[in-house]
Motif scaffolding. Structure first.
Motif, short mmCIF file in Angstrom:
data_model
loop_
_atom_site.label_atom_id
_atom_site.label_comp_id
_atom_site.label_asym_id
_atom_site.label_seq_id
_atom_site.Cartn_x
_atom_site.Cartn_y
_atom_site.Cartn_z
N UNK A 147 31.10 40.77 41.13
CA UNK A 147 30.85 41.09 39.72
C UNK A 147 32.00 40.64 38.82
N UNK A 148 33.21 40.91 39.26
CA UNK A 148 34.38 40.50 38.47
C UNK A 148 34.45 38.97 38.37
N UNK A 149 34.16 38.30 39.50
CA UNK A 149 34.20 36.83 39.48
C UNK A 149 33.07 36.24 38.65
N UNK B 114 31.84 44.65 43.71
CA UNK B 114 32.91 44.70 42.70
C UNK B 114 33.56 43.31 42.52
N UNK B 115 33.93 42.69 43.63
CA UNK B 115 34.62 41.40 43.54
C UNK B 115 33.70 40.31 43.00
N UNK C 24 32.54 47.38 37.84
CA UNK C 24 33.03 48.59 38.50
C UNK C 24 31.93 49.65 38.58
N UNK D 57 32.36 37.62 35.87
CA UNK D 57 32.75 38.11 34.53
C UNK D 57 31.83 39.22 34.01
N UNK D 58 31.35 40.08 34.89
CA UNK D 58 30.51 41.20 34.46
C UNK D 58 31.44 42.37 34.11
N UNK D 59 31.38 42.80 32.87
CA UNK D 59 32.30 43.86 32.45
C UNK D 59 31.94 45.21 33.10
N UNK E 277 32.30 44.33 47.92
CA UNK E 277 31.71 42.99 47.73
C UNK E 277 31.11 42.88 46.34
#
Lengths: 416, 232
Positions: free
Chosen positions: B144-146, B141-142, B153, B148-150, B139
């Protein structure tokens, strides 16, 4: 199937009105004074052409007692406030759909010949739109009339990228806006459209997909489209892209699962008769900087690799890997690859390969990658050419449908 | 001399045979009890799964974002409940069979039998911790990616290990292994992480934070640009 309940107060109002020929319902809270004024103005504009038809304008009023405005304004039209269904404010589309169902239910109770459902911003509440919708249902005997909006090429991208081509490939109806704010239904279709399917109800994701219901339950009923020259202003503040994307795609995947026996029999698509004049002079729009979208895709491909590996076949993963190495100018997701990605996500949604919340969240970076690819491609095209490009894009989805059928029927079969 | 050796060998042999003779009915009873519970468990799990399917348990559990189905992605919730029932009976079979041996003082000591519930509890804790760690880290990870957190991971991995370490400490505590060392070690580890982060932000990044704040204060007020792309 559960229908939206009508409260006692609304029932009394319905009984007082008796029956109607045309019900114009608003799928959201509006100012009663403004609605009344505009309704009167529309009736004047429509003039003697509709003098034989009895119109009812319905809208959700949070406090019907307070809004108990005069039910009958004159002999040709009446105002009908109704209690809106209880909703969570966070789910915008679910709220619109619930109000649309309530309007359809009222129209069924009033034995209306036509029910015209309009968006809460009242953008489509004008004589021209109502005339076109009524024409499609009453004169051309359509069961359902769906609007075609004069959208610019960078507008409604979730619809253009997923909802419209997927709906067309599955149900074989070339409809531009399967999840529209406005539409019209014939009296016979009001009650079926007002019902919530058990699958959608249990998933808590009960959006109204009128084209899906018409195509699966009433395949003989004609569906038409009307060009209405309005643009809806969706308040995007506070709405997160991944949440909205998840809600919309989750709902269409849910419908897809529920109607699998129907769409598996459908091949190709049939043209939908369209009336009204489309706006020719759409602004072509400025060039878009797609780099932020591309960055989101690259971040997703770097971080969500382990999740995508569970959902997508090796061939698609290889294609995505190739895309991450492409220069920004060369970056382009082929139509068939994008179609197969969405099909694979739909299959994984059905199989619950991973949690559905995670699955829908993992689609966002891929979608942004497609948007980057699409806006680059159509940036040099005018609106008409962009629409032609969309037609080609939607055909690619139809051509890729055998892949979906094969994966859906034999998900465990080796798929390189 | 030889007679004495022979006599003592006979006596030993007699004792061994006696022990085996005493144990055999127990082993037989263990096997019968275990097989009986296995059969009952299998039948009951089948029955429970059928009843739950008839009651549309899966559909009911599928409602909402935090549904039980979300925690058991591959299996349906009714299948999960069926399996839990089955394994409960298997464990009960082992416990009852063990006590049926009748020689619990010698072979399966009272301590071991008393320890079984702890082991079961610890196994459940470990399983739940693992599932929770996987779910929460994915949760994070997804999301964070959405967003835009580099470092999404890294964040997800940190959350995963945090939950796993916490689960490990809870499991050891539940098994009563390590005693105060686990609590102390866990306290030191967690306290150390928080302290290290405080120091890193407070001292190491002091200049960075102040520069960032100054930059923010000096930045002219930006007028929001209208969005050119509309997703919906």
């Amino acid at each position: 199937m559960a229908a939206v309940e009508i409260t006692e107060e609304t029932k009394q109002q319905v009984e007082r009105i008796g029956s109607a020929d045309v019900v114009v319902g608003i799928a959201g809270t509006v100012s009663p004074e403004e609605l009344r004024a505009r309704a009167g103005h529309i009736m004047q504009e429509l003039g003697s052409g509709v003098s034989s038809l009895r119109f009812v304008f319905a809208w959700p009023a949070p406090e019907p007692a307070a809004e108990a405005a005069p039910a009958a304004e004159d002999s040709t039209f009446a105002m009908l406030p109704f209690s809106p269904p209880a909703l969570s404010a966070a789910e915008f589309w679910a709220g619109v759909s619930a109000n649309q169902r309530a309007v359809l239910n009222l129209a069924a109770s009033l034995n209306a010949r036509v029910c015209i459902v309009l968006g809460p911003d009242l953008a489509a509440l004008d004589a021209h739109s109502i005339q076109l919708f009524a024409y499609a249902i009453l004169e051309r005997q359509c069961g359902l009339a769906i609007p075609v909006y004069p959208v610019a090429k960078y507008d409604g991208l979730i619809n253009s990228g997923i909802l419209s081509p997927l709906s067309r490939a599955l149900y074989g109806r070339r409809v531009r806006n399967p999840l529209a704010f406005d539409f019209a239904a014939s009296g016979a279709l009001c009650a079926p459209l007002a019902r919530v399917s058990p699958s959608a109800e249990t998933a808590g994701n009960a959006l109204l997909w009128p084209v899906t219901i018409a195509a699966t339950q009433f395949p003989q009923v004609p569906v038409g489209q009307v060009h209405i020259g309005v643009q809806h202003k969706v308040a995007t503040e506070g709405l997160e892209l991944s949440a909205v994307l998840g809600q919309l795609t989750g709902s269409i995947f849910q419908e897809m699962d529920a109607c699998a026996s129907h769409w598996q029999r459908i091949r190709g698509s049939q043209a939908t008769p369209t009336w009204g004049n489309g706006s020719e002079n759409q602004p072509d729009g400025q060039a878009i900087d797609a780099q932020p979208l591309l960055d989101s895709f690259l971040l997703g491909s770097k971080s969500l690799d382990e999740v995508w590996r569970l959902l997508l076949p090796p061939n698609t993963l290889l294609e995505l890997k190739r895309l991450t190495r492409a220069t920004p100018d060369q970056f382009r997701i082929p139509d068939d690859v994008w179609a197969s990605i969405v099909y694979d996500f739909a299959l994984a949604y059905r199989l619950r390969t991973i949690s559905r919340v995670h699955l829908l969240g993992a689609l966002t970076p891929l979608y942004l990658g497609w948007v980057a690819s699409w806006v680059r491609e159509v940036s040099n095209l005018n609106s008409a050419a962009a629409e032609q490009r969309f037609e080609q894009f939607a055909r690619a989805w139809e051509e890729k449908k055998p892949y979906l059928l094969s994966r859906w029927r034999w998900p465990d079969r080796f798929n390189p | 001399m030889w007679q004495q050796v022979e006599q003592s060998l006979h006596l030993s042999m007699g004792r061994v045979m006696n022990q085996i003779a005493t144990l055999l009915p127990g082993i037989l009873a263990f096997i019968v009890a275990f097989l009986f519970f296995l059969l009952v468990g299998w039948l009951l799990s089948l029955l429970v799964t059928r009843i739950l399917s008839a009651l549309r348990f899966d559909e009911r559990m599928g409602r909402g974002a935090h549904a039980m189905a979300e925690w058991s992605p591959r299996a349906t919730p009714s299948l999960l409940v069926g399996r839990i029932v089955f394994w409960c009976f298997v464990i009960a079979g082992v416990v009852v069979g063990g006590s049926a041996l009748g020689t619990s003082e010698h072979i399966v000591s009272g301590w071991m039998l008393g320890y079984v519930p702890r082991v079961v509890g610890a196994a459940i804790l470990l399983l739940a911790g693992n599932v929770l760690a996987r779910f929460v880290s994915r949760s994070v990870l997804i999301t964070g990616v959405n967003l835009n957190l580099s470092y999404a991971r890294l964040l997800s991995m940190g959350v995963r290990w945090m939950i796993l370490v916490l689960t490990g400490a809870m499991v050891l505590d539940h098994l009563a292994l390590g005693g105060a060392i686990v609590e102390l070690g866990f306290g030191i580890l967690f306290g150390g992480i928080v302290f290290a982060l405080s120091l890193a932000v407070g001292l190491g990044s002091r200049d960075l934070v102040s520069r960032s704040l100054e930059r923010e204060a000096a930045r002219p007020v930006e007028v929001a640009q209208p969005e050119k792309i509309h997703h919906f």
